[in-house]
Design an enzyme around this catalytic site. Structure first.
Site, PDB file in Angstrom:
ATOM      1  N   ASP A  55       3.194   1.825  16.650  1.00 31.40           N
ATOM      2  CA  ASP A  55       3.137   2.679  15.473  1.00 31.40           C
ATOM      3  C   ASP A  55       3.459   1.794  14.281  1.00 31.40           C
ATOM      4  O   ASP A  55       4.605   1.366  14.101  1.00 31.40           O
ATOM      5  CB  ASP A  55       4.156   3.810  15.590  1.00 31.40           C
ATOM      6  CG  ASP A  55       4.164   4.720  14.368  1.00 31.40           C
ATOM      7  OD1 ASP A  55       3.414   4.436  13.401  1.00 31.40           O
ATOM      8  OD2 ASP A  55       4.926   5.709  14.375  1.00 31.40           O
ATOM      9  N   TYR A 153      -3.813   7.636  -2.208  1.00 30.66           N
ATOM     10  CA  TYR A 153      -4.561   6.778  -1.286  1.00 30.66           C
ATOM     11  C   TYR A 153      -5.287   5.669  -2.050  1.00 30.66           C
ATOM     12  O   TYR A 153      -5.240   4.492  -1.673  1.00 30.66           O
ATOM     13  CB  TYR A 153      -5.550   7.629  -0.498  1.00 30.66           C
ATOM     14  CG  TYR A 153      -6.478   6.851   0.400  1.00 30.66           C
ATOM     15  CD1 TYR A 153      -6.014   6.254   1.566  1.00 30.66           C
ATOM     16  CD2 TYR A 153      -7.830   6.721   0.091  1.00 30.66           C
ATOM     17  CE1 TYR A 153      -6.865   5.541   2.396  1.00 30.66           C
ATOM     18  CE2 TYR A 153      -8.681   6.015   0.918  1.00 30.66           C
ATOM     19  CZ  TYR A 153      -8.204   5.430   2.073  1.00 30.66           C
ATOM     20  OH  TYR A 153      -9.054   4.726   2.883  1.00 30.66           O
TER      21      TYR A 153
END
Length: 264
Positions: A55, A153
């Protein structure tokens, strides 16, 4: 064309689906030893591809990934920073500057910028020991085209573009080339999954999901090809930039977007 990748060691992040999966497969087909990084392994990865479960929101994960590549294959020659997009549990598009709060901004930068920065930090010393290498960062055209949609983003990807050019300037003389690929709207599960971008836009546009993918989204983004980009088209650009055949290409930004960006 022989990309001269046979025997080279490549680490590909976000390799369980979409662009990352296409990149991992392509580098494997070209003869590279591939270390595929994702939370879980997919059956779509070739058997000989080594999977490392990680992760990348965990700051310690990149060092473990590079250590695994060194243990398995002796080093790292290629790093493809593909992991990114909506952080786990987040759905994009997200409209409006006020939509993401501080926690959302931090999470977006953690996944789309800091994860890549840490991967580079872990890989560069190993690459230098082997005399150089190639880093390809997968960014987005949204980093070049500011919008009220997905502003956090786009900002994270713009920062990644900056980092890529800075790294190229610093490490180019030491044999590490750093380039960036900027995909546009790519036909991945970001669009196709239940509750994904196509469903969100369908609700906004009063259209159905299939129409959004085939017509509404390409028209909305003024994509001159009239369709979303295929993951393999991005993977092919990544493979060429990772190849010694691109030995004089560094600090570049290669756009694969169906004609979305229009600026000079």
């Amino acid at each position: 064309m022989d990309l001269q990748l046979s025997g080279r060691v490549a680490v590909v992040t976000g390799a369980s689906k979409g662009i990352g999966l296409a990149v991992a497969r392509t580098l494997h087909e070209e003869g590279a030893h591939v270390v595929a990084v994702s939370r879980t392994r997919t059956d779509d990865l070739p058997d000989k591809v080594v999977h490392v479960a990680a992760d990348l929101m965990d700051p310690q994960a990149p060092a473990r990934v590079v250590a695994a590549a060194v243990e398995e294959f002796g080093g790292v020659d290629i790093l493809v920073n593909n992991a990114g997009g909506p952080p786990p549990g987040v759905t994009l598009p997200r409209v409006g500057f006020l939509a993401p709060d501080d926690a959302a901004w931090r999470e977006m930068f953690e996944f789309n910028l800091f994860a890549a920065v840490r991967m580079v930090r872990a890989a560069v010393p190993v690459m230098l020991e082997r005399g150089g290498g190639a880093i390809v960062n997968v960014s987005s055209t949204m980093g070049k085209q500011p919008s009220a949609m997905n502003v956090d983003y786009g900002a994270a990807k713009a920062a990644l573009d900056h980092v890529g050019k800075a790294l190229s300037e610093e490490y180019g003389p030491q044999g590490i080339r750093v380039n960036t690929v900027l995909p546009g709207a790519v036909l991945t599960d970001w669009w196709t999954k239940e509750g994904g971008a196509a469903d969100v836009i369908a609700g906004m546009a009063g259209a159905d999901k299939d129409s959004v993918i085939s017509t509404v989204a390409p028209q909305m983004m003024r994509m001159v090809t009239g369709r979303l980009v295929h993951p393999q088209e991005v993977a092919d650009a990544v493979a060429l930039l990772a190849s010694p055949r691109s030995g004089s290409t560094t600090g570049s930004e290669v756009v694969v977007d169906g004609g979305f960006l229009k600026e000079l």
